[in-house]
Scaffold this motif. Sequence first.
Motif, PDB file in Angstrom:
ATOM      1  N   GLN A 122      38.574  48.914  37.999  1.00 48.07           N
ATOM      2  CA  GLN A 122      38.541  48.793  39.455  1.00 48.07           C
ATOM      3  C   GLN A 122      39.203  50.031  40.043  1.00 48.07           C
ATOM      4  O   GLN A 122      40.416  50.199  39.947  1.00 48.07           O
TER       5      GLN A 122
ATOM      6  N   THR B 186      40.834  52.767  42.562  1.00 45.79           N
ATOM      7  CA  THR B 186      41.802  52.610  43.654  1.00 45.79           C
ATOM      8  C   THR B 186      41.807  53.878  44.519  1.00 45.79           C
ATOM      9  O   THR B 186      42.792  54.617  44.566  1.00 45.79           O
TER      10      THR B 186
ATOM     11  N   LYS C 156      42.098  54.459  47.604  1.00 51.66           N
ATOM     12  CA  LYS C 156      43.004  54.540  48.751  1.00 51.66           C
ATOM     13  C   LYS C 156      44.472  54.550  48.339  1.00 51.66           C
ATOM     14  O   LYS C 156      45.363  54.455  49.182  1.00 51.66           O
ATOM     15  N   ALA C 157      44.728  54.683  47.063  1.00 51.25           N
ATOM     16  CA  ALA C 157      46.110  54.678  46.582  1.00 51.25           C
ATOM     17  C   ALA C 157      46.873  55.886  47.115  1.00 51.25           C
ATOM     18  O   ALA C 157      46.312  56.985  47.235  1.00 51.25           O
TER      19      ALA C 157
ATOM     20  N   SER D 299      47.574  56.483  41.548  1.00 47.77           N
ATOM     21  CA  SER D 299      46.782  55.494  40.823  1.00 47.77           C
ATOM     22  C   SER D 299      45.302  55.840  40.942  1.00 47.77           C
ATOM     23  O   SER D 299      44.812  56.157  42.027  1.00 47.77           O
ATOM     24  N   TYR D 300      44.607  55.783  39.820  1.00 48.80           N
ATOM     25  CA  TYR D 300      43.166  56.061  39.820  1.00 48.80           C
ATOM     26  C   TYR D 300      42.355  54.780  39.689  1.00 48.80           C
ATOM     27  O   TYR D 300      41.289  54.649  40.290  1.00 48.80           O
ATOM     28  N   ALA D 301      42.861  53.831  38.887  1.00 46.41           N
ATOM     29  CA  ALA D 301      42.112  52.598  38.661  1.00 46.41           C
ATOM     30  C   ALA D 301      43.013  51.530  38.044  1.00 46.41           C
ATOM     31  O   ALA D 301      44.027  51.839  37.405  1.00 46.41           O
ATOM     32  N   ILE D 302      42.611  50.283  38.232  1.00 49.67           N
ATOM     33  CA  ILE D 302      43.247  49.156  37.572  1.00 49.67           C
ATOM     34  C   ILE D 302      42.336  48.739  36.414  1.00 49.67           C
ATOM     35  O   ILE D 302      41.131  48.523  36.608  1.00 49.67           O
TER      36      ILE D 302
ATOM     37  N   THR E 197      47.552  50.127  34.893  1.00 49.72           N
ATOM     38  CA  THR E 197      47.082  51.095  35.878  1.00 49.72           C
ATOM     39  C   THR E 197      46.869  52.453  35.219  1.00 49.72           C
ATOM     40  O   THR E 197      47.707  52.917  34.450  1.00 49.72           O
TER      41      THR E 197
END
Length: 201
Positions: free
Chosen positions: A70, A72, A74-75, A92-95, A108
């Motif tokens: 997922q 991210t 807008k982190a 953060s790039y993704a979960i 993360t």
Amino acid sequence: MRFLFALPICLLSIVAMAQTPFADQLATHRETYKKDLLKSAGGPLASEEDLAYVQFYEPDSTYRITATVQLTPKAEPFEMPTYNGKTRPHVSYAILSFVLNGKKQQLTLYRNLNVIRMPEFRDYLFLPFKDATSGKETYGGGRYIDFRTKDIKEGQLIIDFNKAYNPYCAYQEGYPCPIPPKNNTSPVAIRAGEKTYGKEH
């Protein structure tokens, strides 16, 4: 030299043929990793004899899992602390969501904002983590796994914990090794990848 000690000294072995048997491919990856660890300028190992103390778990394909990604976008960027008291800008790039040892997990995936300014590492992604083995069987400061953005395919990412490696701080103190954020601590014992360095420092 591993840039800011968060760059992958193990990325070179990713080019191993996909059809190579799992254990053989991992053995090649680890040999490349150890050679790079020794020859890196400013690296933590002084001699080839030190390589004997670099230890790994036995290859285990059950620790090679597929995670749902997922993004991210807008982190907000933040300063990730390091073990020598400095910080490094990350975002953060993704979960990553997956099941490991029967338990649902989330970690993360980050981008180092200094590293991605370098053209050859523009697509570099960084997964720092701790788990139930940290400080016991593995380095207490956590371990890392490196990726490229192209490794994410159709919303999924293969995480091979057999390729988890120690930061330089596991071998010598004084390096600016990023500290895995608290949200990247797994309660599961991830018995794969690099173990604690076997020599006192």
